[in-house]
Scaffold this motif. Structure first.
Motif, PDB file in Angstrom:
ATOM      1  N   LYS A 202       0.834  -1.195   0.000  1.00  0.00           N
ATOM      2  CA  LYS A 202       0.000   0.000   0.000  1.00  0.00           C
ATOM      3  C   LYS A 202       0.874   1.251   0.000  1.00  0.00           C
ATOM      4  O   LYS A 202       0.597   2.221  -0.692  1.00  0.00           O
ATOM      5  N   ASP A 234      -7.811  -7.335  -9.260  1.00  0.00           N
ATOM      6  CA  ASP A 234      -7.960  -5.918  -8.901  1.00  0.00           C
ATOM      7  C   ASP A 234      -8.640  -5.703  -7.553  1.00  0.00           C
ATOM      8  O   ASP A 234      -9.226  -4.638  -7.311  1.00  0.00           O
ATOM      9  N   TYR A 235      -8.557  -6.697  -6.665  1.00  0.00           N
ATOM     10  CA  TYR A 235      -9.080  -6.529  -5.309  1.00  0.00           C
ATOM     11  C   TYR A 235      -8.015  -6.934  -4.301  1.00  0.00           C
ATOM     12  O   TYR A 235      -7.100  -7.698  -4.607  1.00  0.00           O
ATOM     13  N   ASP A 239     -10.660  -6.633   1.213  1.00  0.00           N
ATOM     14  CA  ASP A 239     -11.827  -6.134   0.482  1.00  0.00           C
ATOM     15  C   ASP A 239     -13.083  -6.971   0.676  1.00  0.00           C
ATOM     16  O   ASP A 239     -14.131  -6.629   0.115  1.00  0.00           O
ATOM     17  N   ASP A 243     -18.581  -2.949   4.631  1.00  0.00           N
ATOM     18  CA  ASP A 243     -18.392  -1.638   4.008  1.00  0.00           C
ATOM     19  C   ASP A 243     -17.912  -0.603   5.020  1.00  0.00           C
ATOM     20  O   ASP A 243     -17.096   0.260   4.696  1.00  0.00           O
ATOM     21  N   TYR A 254      -8.496   0.333   6.064  1.00  0.00           N
ATOM     22  CA  TYR A 254      -8.461   1.072   4.805  1.00  0.00           C
ATOM     23  C   TYR A 254      -7.055   1.579   4.477  1.00  0.00           C
ATOM     24  O   TYR A 254      -6.818   2.058   3.370  1.00  0.00           O
ATOM     25  N   LYS A 258      -3.366  -2.636   0.109  1.00  0.00           N
ATOM     26  CA  LYS A 258      -3.805  -2.080  -1.167  1.00  0.00           C
ATOM     27  C   LYS A 258      -5.201  -2.609  -1.473  1.00  0.00           C
ATOM     28  O   LYS A 258      -5.442  -3.815  -1.421  1.00  0.00           O
ATOM     29  N   ASN A 259      -6.125  -1.709  -1.780  1.00  0.00           N
ATOM     30  CA  ASN A 259      -7.530  -2.068  -1.904  1.00  0.00           C
ATOM     31  C   ASN A 259      -8.043  -1.895  -3.324  1.00  0.00           C
ATOM     32  O   ASN A 259      -7.478  -1.149  -4.127  1.00  0.00           O
ATOM     33  N   GLY A 260      -9.161  -2.558  -3.601  1.00  0.00           N
ATOM     34  CA  GLY A 260      -9.890  -2.330  -4.836  1.00  0.00           C
ATOM     35  C   GLY A 260     -10.765  -1.095  -4.723  1.00  0.00           C
ATOM     36  O   GLY A 260     -10.721  -0.363  -3.731  1.00  0.00           O
ATOM     37  N   GLU A 261     -11.591  -0.864  -5.732  1.00  0.00           N
ATOM     38  CA  GLU A 261     -12.413   0.345  -5.756  1.00  0.00           C
ATOM     39  C   GLU A 261     -13.460   0.353  -4.655  1.00  0.00           C
ATOM     40  O   GLU A 261     -13.801   1.399  -4.111  1.00  0.00           O
ATOM     41  N   SER A 262     -14.024  -0.799  -4.326  1.00  0.00           N
ATOM     42  CA  SER A 262     -15.011  -0.901  -3.254  1.00  0.00           C
ATOM     43  C   SER A 262     -15.001  -2.330  -2.731  1.00  0.00           C
ATOM     44  O   SER A 262     -14.447  -3.234  -3.359  1.00  0.00           O
ATOM     45  N   ARG A 263     -15.620  -2.530  -1.581  1.00  0.00           N
ATOM     46  CA  ARG A 263     -15.577  -3.851  -0.958  1.00  0.00           C
ATOM     47  C   ARG A 263     -16.706  -4.777  -1.409  1.00  0.00           C
ATOM     48  O   ARG A 263     -16.564  -5.998  -1.342  1.00  0.00           O
TER      49      ARG A 263
END
Length: 310
Positions: A202, A234-235, A239, A243, A254, A258-263
């Motif tokens: 991250k 990409d997750y 993740d 939420d 968070y 390293k995270n994706g766009e949403s969980r």
């Protein structure tokens, strides 16, 4: 890469909320036959005889961070037990191994006291799963590390982005991986789900949350038949959590990985894959698991890797 838009046999609704109404309850106060650790229990409310999943949380995480995930699984007709194994812990997982075994041994006698009316647990159909460090603990219990014995038999194992330390040669005690293909000494069907971004940093100050050499790929490589491996493209490592994860620890979820766009997409996939796997090996219905293997246009994300060793 396997695309979620590829054509294949139609999957059922494992990625959506199931047909059962669910209840989530916390058990943390002394009562008759108390559990060895505080528990979060997700159950259907309709009458029935349901298989059981014991699910172990990740490193320094709260079991409550998995509420949405375990409710999803419960809505498809499973009872999910998520203990809080510790609040502070060092690198050694020995205590978690013993605690997981103790909770397993408690289930047959104690669980029924906490279930809704007319809801029964079928502990002859019992699965063990976990995320991150809890995934490692899952395999350690199955391998009988520390000579751990349970009075119930596990019929399925699930590792969600399991991690065995910082790097190859820097495993946390007791080590699980041996780096010998298919060397795990158990005869239990296993599924390993990995995250594409888990092995990436991250930021420069922290190591990856699921480093190469000690992550999902290595766990799958050591599983015997039958075993399944899915990697979400990409997750990230966290993740599949809720939420909104509360408190200081929740905020850290968070920041550290390293995270994706949403969980939601990752959580839906993990929940659906768990349901499909449990249906296959606890209920003898492998149609959904096969459909995931073959690709499905309605999956909530794309898969980077699909492997099965059967």
């Amino acid at each position: 890469m396997y695309s979620s838009h590829s054509s294949a046999s139609m999957l059922s609704d494992v990625f959506e909320t199931g047909k059962f109404t669910t209840q989530l309850q916390t058990i943390d106060s002394p009562v008759d036959v108390p559990p060895p650790k505080p528990l979060l229990i997700a159950t259907p409310l309709e009458a029935g005889d349901f298989p059981v999943l014991l699910f172990l949380h990740g490193y320094l995480l709260s079991n409550s961070f998995y509420s949405q995930l375990i409710l999803h699984v419960a809505s498809h007709g499973f009872i999910v037990i998520a203990p809080q194994l510790y609040t502070v812990a060092g690198p050694d997982i020995s205590d978690e191994i013993h605690s997981a075994a103790a909770i397993t041994n408690w289930l047959g006698e104690g669980l029924s006291r906490y279930l809704p009316p007319n809801v029964k647990s079928n502990c002859s159909k019992l699965a063990l799963g976990g995320h991150s460090r809890g995934g490692k603990t899952t395999f350690a219990v199955a391998l009988k590390k520390l000579n751990t014995i349970t009075n119930l038999k596990f019929s399925a194992l699930i590792g969600i982005d399991p991690v065995d330390g910082m790097d190859k040669g820097k495993q946390t005690p007791p080590p699980v991986l041996t780096y010998i293909p298919h060397s795990f000494d158990f005869d239990i069907p296993a599924m390993v789900i990995g995250s594409d971004l888990g092995e990436l940093k991250k930021n420069p100050l922290f190591p990856p949350c699921a480093p190469k050499g000690v992550n999902h790929k290595d766990f799958f490589d050591e599983c015997p038949k039958p075993s399944w491996h899915f990697v979400a493209k990409d997750y990230g490592h966290l993740d599949m959590l809720d939420d909104d994860t509360k408190g200081i620890r929740g905020k850290f979820t968070y920041c550290l990985c390293k995270n994706g766009e949403s969980r939601k997409p990752m959580r839906r996939f993990v929940g659906g894959a768990i349901v499909a796997f449990l249906k296959a090996y606890l209920l003898a219905d492998d149609r959904d698991l096969i459909a995931i293997r073959d690709g499905h246009k309605n999956m909530p994300l794309d898969l980077k890797t699909i492997e099965c060793y059967v």
